[in-house]
Design a protein around this motif. Structure first.
Motif, PDB file in Angstrom:
ATOM      1  N   UNK A 290      13.675  17.333 -14.139  1.00  0.00           N
ATOM      2  CA  UNK A 290      12.447  16.263 -14.556  1.00  0.00           C
ATOM      3  C   UNK A 290      12.104  15.562 -13.286  1.00  0.00           C
ATOM      4  N   UNK A 291      10.931  15.360 -13.363  1.00  0.00           N
ATOM      5  CA  UNK A 291      10.149  15.089 -11.938  1.00  0.00           C
ATOM      6  C   UNK A 291      10.020  15.502 -11.017  1.00  0.00           C
ATOM      7  N   UNK A 292       9.917  17.049 -11.044  1.00  0.00           N
ATOM      8  CA  UNK A 292       9.496  17.576  -9.450  1.00  0.00           C
ATOM      9  C   UNK A 292       8.515  16.948  -9.218  1.00  0.00           C
ATOM     10  N   UNK A 293       7.132  17.182  -9.782  1.00  0.00           N
ATOM     11  CA  UNK A 293       5.833  17.011  -9.051  1.00  0.00           C
ATOM     12  C   UNK A 293       5.737  15.713  -8.856  1.00  0.00           C
ATOM     13  N   UNK A 294       4.980  15.380  -7.527  1.00  0.00           N
ATOM     14  CA  UNK A 294       4.751  14.314  -7.430  1.00  0.00           C
ATOM     15  C   UNK A 294       3.261  14.056  -6.842  1.00  0.00           C
ATOM     16  N   UNK A 295       2.617  14.844  -6.085  1.00  0.00           N
ATOM     17  CA  UNK A 295       1.867  14.816  -5.712  1.00  0.00           C
ATOM     18  C   UNK A 295       0.614  15.797  -7.048  1.00  0.00           C
TER      19      UNK A 295
ATOM     20  N   UNK B 203      -0.584  17.653 -12.659  1.00  0.00           N
ATOM     21  CA  UNK B 203      -0.431  15.586 -12.425  1.00  0.00           C
ATOM     22  C   UNK B 203       1.929  15.751 -12.329  1.00  0.00           C
ATOM     23  N   UNK B 204       2.277  14.779 -11.497  1.00  0.00           N
ATOM     24  CA  UNK B 204       3.261  13.443 -11.798  1.00  0.00           C
ATOM     25  C   UNK B 204       3.732  13.672 -13.522  1.00  0.00           C
ATOM     26  N   UNK B 205       4.750  13.830 -13.785  1.00  0.00           N
ATOM     27  CA  UNK B 205       4.817  13.031 -14.945  1.00  0.00           C
ATOM     28  C   UNK B 205       4.907  11.717 -15.560  1.00  0.00           C
TER      29      UNK B 205
ATOM     30  N   UNK C 226      -1.194  25.778 -29.355  1.00  0.00           N
ATOM     31  CA  UNK C 226       0.314  25.425 -29.146  1.00  0.00           C
ATOM     32  C   UNK C 226       0.133  27.172 -28.012  1.00  0.00           C
ATOM     33  N   UNK C 227       1.011  26.352 -26.777  1.00  0.00           N
ATOM     34  CA  UNK C 227       1.200  27.639 -25.788  1.00  0.00           C
ATOM     35  C   UNK C 227       2.535  27.742 -25.405  1.00  0.00           C
ATOM     36  N   UNK C 228       2.203  29.045 -24.891  1.00  0.00           N
ATOM     37  CA  UNK C 228       3.863  28.750 -23.630  1.00  0.00           C
ATOM     38  C   UNK C 228       4.051  29.152 -22.654  1.00  0.00           C
ATOM     39  N   UNK C 229       4.181  28.504 -21.434  1.00  0.00           N
ATOM     40  CA  UNK C 229       3.657  28.972 -20.001  1.00  0.00           C
ATOM     41  C   UNK C 229       4.724  29.342 -19.681  1.00  0.00           C
TER      42      UNK C 229
ATOM     43  N   UNK D  85       6.415  21.066 -18.876  1.00  0.00           N
ATOM     44  CA  UNK D  85       6.101  22.361 -18.254  1.00  0.00           C
ATOM     45  C   UNK D  85       4.560  22.121 -17.546  1.00  0.00           C
ATOM     46  N   UNK D  86       4.001  21.210 -16.810  1.00  0.00           N
ATOM     47  CA  UNK D  86       3.056  21.014 -16.345  1.00  0.00           C
ATOM     48  C   UNK D  86       2.912  22.562 -15.314  1.00  0.00           C
ATOM     49  N   UNK D  87       3.668  22.346 -14.474  1.00  0.00           N
ATOM     50  CA  UNK D  87       2.834  22.810 -13.442  1.00  0.00           C
ATOM     51  C   UNK D  87       3.703  24.304 -13.762  1.00  0.00           C
ATOM     52  N   UNK D  88       4.344  24.611 -14.978  1.00  0.00           N
ATOM     53  CA  UNK D  88       4.643  26.269 -15.723  1.00  0.00           C
ATOM     54  C   UNK D  88       3.429  26.497 -15.728  1.00  0.00           C
ATOM     55  N   UNK D  89       2.662  25.901 -16.432  1.00  0.00           N
ATOM     56  CA  UNK D  89       1.196  26.244 -17.521  1.00  0.00           C
ATOM     57  C   UNK D  89       0.584  26.740 -16.286  1.00  0.00           C
ATOM     58  N   UNK D  90       0.054  25.819 -15.236  1.00  0.00           N
ATOM     59  CA  UNK D  90      -0.612  25.886 -14.047  1.00  0.00           C
ATOM     60  C   UNK D  90      -0.311  26.922 -13.222  1.00  0.00           C
ATOM     61  N   UNK D  91       1.195  27.540 -13.034  1.00  0.00           N
ATOM     62  CA  UNK D  91       1.194  28.522 -12.475  1.00  0.00           C
ATOM     63  C   UNK D  91       0.919  29.911 -13.243  1.00  0.00           C
ATOM     64  N   UNK D  92       0.798  29.685 -14.909  1.00  0.00           N
ATOM     65  CA  UNK D  92       0.846  30.881 -15.493  1.00  0.00           C
ATOM     66  C   UNK D  92      -0.845  30.722 -15.732  1.00  0.00           C
ATOM     67  N   UNK D  93      -1.485  30.133 -15.262  1.00  0.00           N
ATOM     68  CA  UNK D  93      -3.275  29.907 -15.369  1.00  0.00           C
ATOM     69  C   UNK D  93      -3.310  30.882 -14.305  1.00  0.00           C
ATOM     70  N   UNK D  94      -2.899  31.059 -12.583  1.00  0.00           N
ATOM     71  CA  UNK D  94      -3.164  31.237 -11.667  1.00  0.00           C
ATOM     72  C   UNK D  94      -2.689  32.486 -12.138  1.00  0.00           C
ATOM     73  N   UNK D  95      -1.837  33.499 -12.511  1.00  0.00           N
ATOM     74  CA  UNK D  95      -0.959  34.355 -12.398  1.00  0.00           C
ATOM     75  C   UNK D  95       0.174  34.096 -11.420  1.00  0.00           C
ATOM     76  N   UNK D  96       0.902  33.371 -10.838  1.00  0.00           N
ATOM     77  CA  UNK D  96       1.674  33.543  -9.816  1.00  0.00           C
ATOM     78  C   UNK D  96       2.030  32.240  -9.357  1.00  0.00           C
ATOM     79  N   UNK D  97       3.561  31.722  -8.760  1.00  0.00           N
ATOM     80  CA  UNK D  97       4.455  30.818  -8.523  1.00  0.00           C
ATOM     81  C   UNK D  97       3.654  29.666  -7.372  1.00  0.00           C
TER      82      UNK D  97
END
Length: 487
Positions: free
Chosen positions: A231-236, A254-256, A351-354, A211-223
């Motif tokens: 699994x493995x969507x993020x590469x760069x 980051x990538x998983x 503990x978080x929920x992205x 849930x790394x990308x989802x967490x960063x989106x939650x911090x940004x407040x946008x998709x």
């Protein structure tokens, strides 16, 4: 840099190669197979005297559903809407394909300024494709070769008027600001204060699908980043700059990272290498665990890697919204954390929920707390008083009947805290005694969780006259100079 340029086009036409050429670094992953780029990557581009922001996008696909390709296309279309201009790249050697015509029509509707670039145009083999590109109705194509750097002058000529127009518009719209700045030199003993020029660097790492990308989106407040159940969507290692509760930060998604034995694909190897570089350049590393399967072997290896690199570590457990017995689960997590990761004992565990955004305030507090501890400095006087107490409580061993003496201690660096102890026979001091002192530093100087570097050095010879030769009295030298019997 007020001007933003989005590089768009079909997969494998050379967008990432051109992006790397403009930013002057190999930031984006490049490979012969299509579809390597999936997320939006921003960089500071330089072309002659032009300075602007360039966005590398995923290859435009014809899919419009909720599949991975469809989500990639939506993200690219969003970048087109955000950018001041689009650089539409085609493969001059392949010529104009039907999908190029479809995408050209989309860009005419969505972007006010579209520049057509015919890439891979070196040599006569590309002439036919360059001529065909006129039929797209986007004006005269700029003939370039991103791989060899050809045609950059023509691209400069096409971009210069647009960049100048954007800069003029920004100057006219900008309100006057008070020119007040606080230099970082004003705070010599405390941690570096993050600024917009030098934001706090944070890397979010973990296993695939944590849930790394989802967490960063939650911090940004946008998709902003591409997400999904696969699994493995993020590469760069994608970086985004934001103000998180008033603190300028650059967050790396980051990538998983899977087990090394399972990483066979070339692109995945490049992705993992990109993630490792993000850890090395980060100041705080957030190790994100899957709450449904926390503290697996790979999680422990990732956390240990961050500690060995000397980064401040925060452990975050995601998908907390799916947990029913939260109190019992939290107790288990803390016990497992203390047992499995003693090298970062006391590091923040949150503990978080992205997906829902719960726990982000606690995560922000944990990041800032870990950053402050990572920068902590202790005065030499306090350290030596503390060392005397530790020696009295537990004296060092006496190998061969000779007690090892620890005479002096000082802190030589921060980020992470590093200490040096002057000792006699430091090579004979056991590792257990070093751990005893490190644990004492953590507890007594409030440095939980942060990596601590403790080095022992020998004091050497303290007699300043040992190496000096005795001077022969001048009266004796006069007699000795006359011969073996003095004359």
């Amino acid at each position: 840099m007020s001007f933003t340029l989005a590089i768009v086009g079909r997969p494998n036409v050379g967008k990432s190669t051109l992006f790397n050429r403009l930013v002057g670094k190999r930031l984006a992953l490049v490979d012969d197979q299509p579809g390597v780029t999936r997320d939006l990557r921003e960089g500071e581009a330089r072309l002659g005297d032009l300075r602007f922001t360039v966005i590398d996008t995923a290859g435009l696909e014809e899919a419009t559903d909720e599949s991975l390709q469809g989500r990639m296309r939506k993200l690219t279309e969003r970048a087109v809407g955000m950018a001041d201009a689009c650089l539409f790249v085609i493969d001059a050697r392949a010529g104009v394909l039907p999908s190029d015509e479809i995408f050209a029509e989309i860009l005419r509707r969505k972007s006010a300024h579209v520049i057509l670039a015919a890439n891979k145009a070196e040599g006569a083999a590309a002439d036919a494709g360059v001529i065909e590109s006129y039929a797209l109705g986007l004006g005269e194509p700029v003939r370039i070769s991103a791989e060899h750097g050809e045609g950059m002058g023509d691209l400069y000529a096409a971009l210069a008027p647009l960049v100048e127009e954007a800069e003029t518009r920004q100057i006219e719209e900008a309100a006057p600001e008070t020119d007040v700045d606080v230099g970082e030199e004003d705070e010599e003993t405390g941690p570096r204060v993050p600024t917009r020029a030098k934001p706090l660097q944070i890397a979010v790492v973990g296993r695939p699908n944590a849930g790394k990308s989802t967490l960063v989106n939650a911090i940004l407040g946008e998709d902003r980043l591409l997400t999904g159940p696969e699994a493995g969507i993020t590469r760069d290692a994608i970086s985004v700059v934001l103000d998180w509760q008033g603190v300028p930060m650059r967050v790396f998604d980051t990538a998983g990272m899977r087990k090394k034995a399972r990483v066979q694909d070339k692109v995945e190897k490049l992705s993992v290498g990109d993630a490792l570089r993000a850890i090395k350049f980060a100041e705080v590393v957030v190790v994100l665990l899957d709450g449904q399967a926390p503290f697996e072997t790979q999680d422990l290896k990732i956390a240990d890697l961050a500690e060995r690199e000397g980064r401040a570590v925060v452990v975050a457990v995601n998908k907390w919204d799916l947990e029913e017995d939260r109190q019992g689960k939290l107790k288990e997590l803390k016990e497992e954390f203390a047992r499995a990761l003693p090298q970062i004992k006391g590091a923040p565990l949150v503990t978080v929920s992205a997906l829902t955004g719960r726990g982000l305030d606690r995560l922000n507090e944990a990041v800032m707390s870990a950053y402050a501890v990572w920068n902590r400095r202790v005065s030499t006087a306090k350290l030596n008083r503390w060392l005397a107490g530790m020696l009295e409580l537990h004296p060092p061993p006496a190998p061969g009947g000779r007690r090892i003496k620890l005479r002096y201690m000082t802190q030589v660096k921060t980020r992470p805290p590093g200490f040096v102890v002057m000792a006699s026979n430091p090579e004979k001091l056991p590792e257990s005694y070093r751990r005893y002192l490190v644990n004492g530093l953590r507890e007594d100087f409030a440095m939980p969780g942060t990596p601590i570097r403790l080095t022992f050095r020998g004091q050497g010879d303290q007699n300043p006259f040992r190496t000096k030769k005795k001077k022969t009295p001048s009266r004796l030298r006069k007699h000795l100079g006359k011969g073996p019997l003095g004359g």
